[in-house]
Scaffold this motif. Structure first.
Motif, PDB file in Angstrom:
ATOM      1  N   ILE A  50       0.840  -1.203   0.000  1.00  9.10           N
ATOM      2  CA  ILE A  50       0.000   0.000   0.000  1.00  9.10           C
ATOM      3  C   ILE A  50       0.876   1.254   0.000  1.00  9.10           C
ATOM      4  O   ILE A  50       0.617   2.227  -0.725  1.00  9.10           O
ATOM      5  CB  ILE A  50      -0.949  -0.015   1.213  1.00  9.10           C
ATOM      6  N   VAL A  51       1.931   1.249   0.808  1.00  8.64           N
ATOM      7  CA  VAL A  51       2.815   2.414   0.865  1.00  8.64           C
ATOM      8  C   VAL A  51       3.474   2.656  -0.488  1.00  8.64           C
ATOM      9  O   VAL A  51       3.540   3.798  -0.988  1.00  8.64           O
ATOM     10  CB  VAL A  51       3.865   2.233   1.976  1.00  8.64           C
ATOM     11  N   VAL A  52       3.967   1.587  -1.123  1.00  9.14           N
ATOM     12  CA  VAL A  52       4.620   1.731  -2.426  1.00  9.14           C
ATOM     13  C   VAL A  52       3.628   2.219  -3.478  1.00  9.14           C
ATOM     14  O   VAL A  52       3.947   3.078  -4.318  1.00  9.14           O
ATOM     15  CB  VAL A  52       5.258   0.393  -2.838  1.00  9.14           C
ATOM     16  N   ALA A  53       2.379   1.721  -3.433  1.00 11.64           N
ATOM     17  CA  ALA A  53       1.371   2.131  -4.407  1.00 11.64           C
ATOM     18  C   ALA A  53       1.031   3.602  -4.275  1.00 11.64           C
ATOM     19  O   ALA A  53       0.784   4.289  -5.286  1.00 11.64           O
ATOM     20  CB  ALA A  53       0.116   1.277  -4.248  1.00 11.64           C
ATOM     21  N   VAL A  54       1.034   4.129  -3.062  1.00 17.63           N
ATOM     22  CA  VAL A  54       0.729   5.552  -2.864  1.00 17.63           C
ATOM     23  C   VAL A  54       1.931   6.419  -3.217  1.00 17.63           C
ATOM     24  O   VAL A  54       1.793   7.476  -3.854  1.00 17.63           O
ATOM     25  CB  VAL A  54       0.267   5.797  -1.417  1.00 17.63           C
ATOM     26  N   VAL A  55       3.129   6.001  -2.829  1.00 19.38           N
ATOM     27  CA  VAL A  55       4.325   6.803  -3.106  1.00 19.38           C
ATOM     28  C   VAL A  55       4.558   6.930  -4.605  1.00 19.38           C
ATOM     29  O   VAL A  55       4.943   8.006  -5.109  1.00 19.38           O
ATOM     30  CB  VAL A  55       5.542   6.187  -2.390  1.00 19.38           C
ATOM     31  N   THR A  56       4.315   5.867  -5.345  1.00 16.07           N
ATOM     32  CA  THR A  56       4.541   5.887  -6.796  1.00 16.07           C
ATOM     33  C   THR A  56       3.358   6.448  -7.588  1.00 16.07           C
ATOM     34  O   THR A  56       3.387   6.441  -8.828  1.00 16.07           O
ATOM     35  CB  THR A  56       4.838   4.467  -7.290  1.00 16.07           C
ATOM     36  N   THR A  57       2.322   6.933  -6.910  1.00 12.26           N
ATOM     37  CA  THR A  57       1.127   7.511  -7.537  1.00 12.26           C
ATOM     38  C   THR A  57       0.542   6.542  -8.569  1.00 12.26           C
ATOM     39  O   THR A  57       0.388   6.851  -9.764  1.00 12.26           O
ATOM     40  CB  THR A  57       1.460   8.870  -8.204  1.00 12.26           C
ATOM     41  N   SER A  58       0.212   5.367  -8.093  1.00  9.54           N
ATOM     42  CA  SER A  58      -0.299   4.310  -8.959  1.00  9.54           C
ATOM     43  C   SER A  58      -1.812   4.446  -9.109  1.00  9.54           C
ATOM     44  O   SER A  58      -2.422   5.480  -8.786  1.00  9.54           O
ATOM     45  CB  SER A  58       0.064   2.948  -8.368  1.00  9.54           C
ATOM     46  N   TRP A  59      -2.444   3.381  -9.627  1.00 10.02           N
ATOM     47  CA  TRP A  59      -3.891   3.352  -9.815  1.00 10.02           C
ATOM     48  C   TRP A  59      -4.646   3.565  -8.503  1.00 10.02           C
ATOM     49  O   TRP A  59      -5.792   4.057  -8.519  1.00 10.02           O
ATOM     50  CB  TRP A  59      -4.304   2.018 -10.431  1.00 10.02           C
ATOM     51  N   VAL A  61      -3.970   5.685  -6.104  1.00 16.07           N
ATOM     52  CA  VAL A  61      -4.142   7.124  -5.879  1.00 16.07           C
ATOM     53  C   VAL A  61      -5.238   7.669  -6.784  1.00 16.07           C
ATOM     54  O   VAL A  61      -6.056   8.514  -6.365  1.00 16.07           O
ATOM     55  CB  VAL A  61      -2.806   7.858  -6.102  1.00 16.07           C
ATOM     56  N   ARG A  62      -5.276   7.225  -8.034  1.00 12.14           N
ATOM     57  CA  ARG A  62      -6.345   7.669  -8.940  1.00 12.14           C
ATOM     58  C   ARG A  62      -7.714   7.237  -8.423  1.00 12.14           C
ATOM     59  O   ARG A  62      -8.697   7.991  -8.525  1.00 12.14           O
ATOM     60  CB  ARG A  62      -6.102   7.115 -10.345  1.00 12.14           C
ATOM     61  N   PHE A  63      -7.780   6.024  -7.862  1.00 14.13           N
ATOM     62  CA  PHE A  63      -9.057   5.568  -7.302  1.00 14.13           C
ATOM     63  C   PHE A  63      -9.432   6.396  -6.073  1.00 14.13           C
ATOM     64  O   PHE A  63     -10.625   6.647  -5.829  1.00 14.13           O
ATOM     65  CB  PHE A  63      -8.949   4.084  -6.947  1.00 14.13           C
ATOM     66  N   ASP A  64      -8.447   6.815  -5.270  1.00  6.62           N
ATOM     67  CA  ASP A  64      -8.735   7.696  -4.137  1.00  6.62           C
ATOM     68  C   ASP A  64      -9.412   8.983  -4.593  1.00  6.62           C
ATOM     69  O   ASP A  64     -10.397   9.442  -3.984  1.00  6.62           O
ATOM     70  CB  ASP A  64      -7.435   8.044  -3.406  1.00  6.62           C
ATOM     71  N   TRP A  65      -8.919   9.572  -5.685  1.00  8.86           N
ATOM     72  CA  TRP A  65      -9.506  10.806  -6.181  1.00  8.86           C
ATOM     73  C   TRP A  65     -10.902  10.569  -6.759  1.00  8.86           C
ATOM     74  O   TRP A  65     -11.794  11.425  -6.610  1.00  8.86           O
ATOM     75  CB  TRP A  65      -8.595  11.413  -7.248  1.00  8.86           C
ATOM     76  N   GLN A  66     -11.120   9.441  -7.372  1.00 13.35           N
ATOM     77  CA  GLN A  66     -12.456   9.150  -7.893  1.00 13.35           C
ATOM     78  C   GLN A  66     -13.485   9.028  -6.769  1.00 13.35           C
ATOM     79  O   GLN A  66     -14.601   9.535  -6.879  1.00 13.35           O
ATOM     80  CB  GLN A  66     -12.413   7.864  -8.725  1.00 13.35           C
ATOM     81  N   ARG A 139       1.094  12.926   4.687  1.00 16.06           N
ATOM     82  CA  ARG A 139       0.128  13.048   3.595  1.00 16.06           C
ATOM     83  C   ARG A 139      -1.050  13.917   4.011  1.00 16.06           C
ATOM     84  O   ARG A 139      -1.529  13.845   5.144  1.00 16.06           O
ATOM     85  CB  ARG A 139      -0.371  11.661   3.186  1.00 16.06           C
ATOM     86  N   LEU A 140      -1.534  14.731   3.085  1.00 16.08           N
ATOM     87  CA  LEU A 140      -2.700  15.575   3.337  1.00 16.08           C
ATOM     88  C   LEU A 140      -3.984  14.800   3.066  1.00 16.08           C
ATOM     89  O   LEU A 140      -4.026  13.901   2.217  1.00 16.08           O
ATOM     90  CB  LEU A 140      -2.666  16.822   2.451  1.00 16.08           C
ATOM     91  N   GLY A 141      -5.059  15.178   3.769  1.00 15.43           N
ATOM     92  CA  GLY A 141      -6.350  14.546   3.590  1.00 15.43           C
ATOM     93  C   GLY A 141      -7.117  15.109   2.415  1.00 15.43           C
ATOM     94  O   GLY A 141      -6.704  16.089   1.774  1.00 15.43           O
ATOM     95  N   PRO A 142      -8.271  14.504   2.086  1.00 14.64           N
ATOM     96  CA  PRO A 142      -9.056  14.975   0.927  1.00 14.64           C
ATOM     97  C   PRO A 142      -9.504  16.432   1.041  1.00 14.64           C
ATOM     98  O   PRO A 142      -9.571  17.139   0.037  1.00 14.64           O
ATOM     99  CB  PRO A 142     -10.256  14.015   0.914  1.00 14.64           C
ATOM    100  N   HIS A 143      -9.831  16.896   2.248  1.00 12.25           N
ATOM    101  CA  HIS A 143     -10.305  18.259   2.413  1.00 12.25           C
ATOM    102  C   HIS A 143      -9.195  19.292   2.218  1.00 12.25           C
ATOM    103  O   HIS A 143      -9.492  20.473   2.019  1.00 12.25           O
ATOM    104  CB  HIS A 143     -10.929  18.444   3.797  1.00 12.25           C
ATOM    105  N   TYR A 144      -7.942  18.868   2.310  1.00  5.78           N
ATOM    106  CA  TYR A 144      -6.820  19.807   2.209  1.00  5.78           C
ATOM    107  C   TYR A 144      -5.937  19.512   0.998  1.00  5.78           C
ATOM    108  O   TYR A 144      -4.819  20.024   0.913  1.00  5.78           O
ATOM    109  CB  TYR A 144      -5.968  19.746   3.479  1.00  5.78           C
ATOM    110  N   GLY A 149      -4.961  14.584  -8.554  1.00  2.00           N
ATOM    111  CA  GLY A 149      -4.237  13.438  -9.075  1.00  2.00           C
ATOM    112  C   GLY A 149      -2.924  13.167  -8.375  1.00  2.00           C
ATOM    113  O   GLY A 149      -2.297  12.131  -8.641  1.00  2.00           O
ATOM    114  N   SER A 150      -2.456  14.030  -7.478  1.00  2.89           N
ATOM    115  CA  SER A 150      -1.202  13.792  -6.766  1.00  2.89           C
ATOM    116  C   SER A 150      -1.450  12.947  -5.529  1.00  2.89           C
ATOM    117  O   SER A 150      -2.583  12.823  -5.039  1.00  2.89           O
ATOM    118  CB  SER A 150      -0.557  15.129  -6.377  1.00  2.89           C
ATOM    119  N   ASN A 151      -0.365  12.386  -4.993  1.00  3.25           N
ATOM    120  CA  ASN A 151      -0.500  11.564  -3.790  1.00  3.25           C
ATOM    121  C   ASN A 151      -0.487  12.393  -2.516  1.00  3.25           C
ATOM    122  O   ASN A 151      -0.729  11.847  -1.435  1.00  3.25           O
ATOM    123  CB  ASN A 151       0.614  10.512  -3.737  1.00  3.25           C
TER     124      ASN A 151
END
Length: 336
Positions: A50-59, A61-66, A139-144, A149-151
């Motif tokens: 999970i840490v590697v997927a977030v650091v590398t801005t993988s799919w 992170v895109r799903f988090d924004w969706q 890491r910053l939360g969704p409200h901030y 598209g960034s992590n």
């Protein structure tokens, strides 16, 4: 005619509690078995993934924004009020007070400090590991969030992993870890899993955490629970030291010291090569200790006044008179 008072439910409850031993014999304590080591390794690998997927801005992170743009709290606003209260089951302060009160009752009834000490050790491990990860990744939360598209890593935030989720896993999972029987442990494990899963998804619904924060929070809390058997020897040493210090303080104050104060794991056990008739020292139940005759009463049995055999007194109770003799009367002498 005397009638006996009928026992209420509270009377039966306290009567059952009085029959409890000071410490449960043959307590089923979790051990660091090969199965647990495999689970710990798999959870640690999931944590790293999970840490590697977030650091590398993988799919992920895109799903988090969706999910953030979907805004679940606007899609289902009718459950917003209830989930505002439900998420409190993941806050460290209220949940720690509730669980500590229950474990304190168990410690008092069973005359052992293990439940409270294990809970304190679990919270200490949780704060150390999750707090270090939050500060380290920032890491910053969704409200901030600042850039779509960034992590949002390294921005001074403190939401990765989710503290609410990890705290729910540890706080409610410690009840299953400290269960006395395997059956109770299974039921409490299922209950704690439902609570921790729902609390994590509630934070996503409210928009306070990314979905990846919740995934890492589940893994962080599970790692703490799986590593607790390694803390058991230290907890036994600390408990023995605390009970020994208490007994020494009681001796200085002149108070009586209980006979059985050491944990069951430290009591002398029968060796395999010893004689068969050798038995470990018996532990006296609490009910027997409470029913012991006080020192100021006579050792014999005491019966009620109505149950004693009547005794007929012998002889007369009238005190003897030196100048009177029964059956004779004093007459005046006639003068001559």
């Amino acid at each position: 005619m005397r009638t006996e008072r009928s026992l209420t439910r509270l009377d039966r409850l306290f009567a059952r509690l009085d029959r409890e031993p000071e410490r449960p014999a043959h307590l089923d304590e979790p051990r660091m078995s090969p199965h647990r080591i495999v689970l710990l390794s798999a959870t640690l690998a999931f944590y790293a993934a999970i840490v590697v997927a977030v650091v590398t801005t993988s799919w992920l992170v895109r799903f988090d924004w969706q999910v953030m743009f979907f805004r679940p709290y606007q899609q289902w606003p009718e459950i917003h009020g209830f989930l505002d209260y439900w998420v409190v089951l993941g806050q460290r302060g209220p949940t720690a007070v509730m669980v500590a009160a229950w474990l304190g009752w168990r410690s008092w009834r069973q005359h052992t400090l293990r439940p409270l000490l294990m809970f304190g050790a679990a919270l200490l491990l949780l704060n150390a590991t999750v707090g270090a990860a939050k500060i380290g990744m920032g890491r910053l939360g969704p409200h901030y969030a600042t850039v779509i598209g960034s992590n949002e890593m390294g921005q001074g935030g403190d939401i990765f992993p989710s503290g609410h989720t990890a705290n729910a896993v540890v706080t409610w999972g410690i009840l299953a870890y400290l269960a006395s029987t395997p059956r109770t442990r299974r039921y409490l494990s299922a209950l704690s899993a439902v609570v921790s899963l729902s609390v994590g998804l509630t934070t996503v619904y409210l928009g306070t955490h990314w979905l990846s924060d919740v995934l890492l929070g589940w893994a962080a809390g599970l790692l703490v629970l799986l590593a607790l058997p390694w803390v058991e020897p230290l907890i036994t040493v600390v408990e023995t030291w605390i009970l020994g210090a208490r007994d020494a303080w009681r001796r200085r104050g002149g108070a009586p010291v209980p006979v059985s104060t050491a944990p069951a794991a430290l009591l002398p056990q029968r060796s395999a090569a010893g004689p068969r008739d050798e038995q470990p020292p018996a532990r006296e139940p609490v009910a027997a200790a409470r029913s012991r005759t006080p020192a100021y009463l006579a050792p014999g049995p005491h019966t009620a006044r109505c149950e004693r055999t009547p005794v007929t007194p012998q002889g007369t109770r009238r005190p003897p008179h030196p100048e009177r003799v029964r059956g004779t009367s004093a007459r005046p002498l006639a003068g001559g």
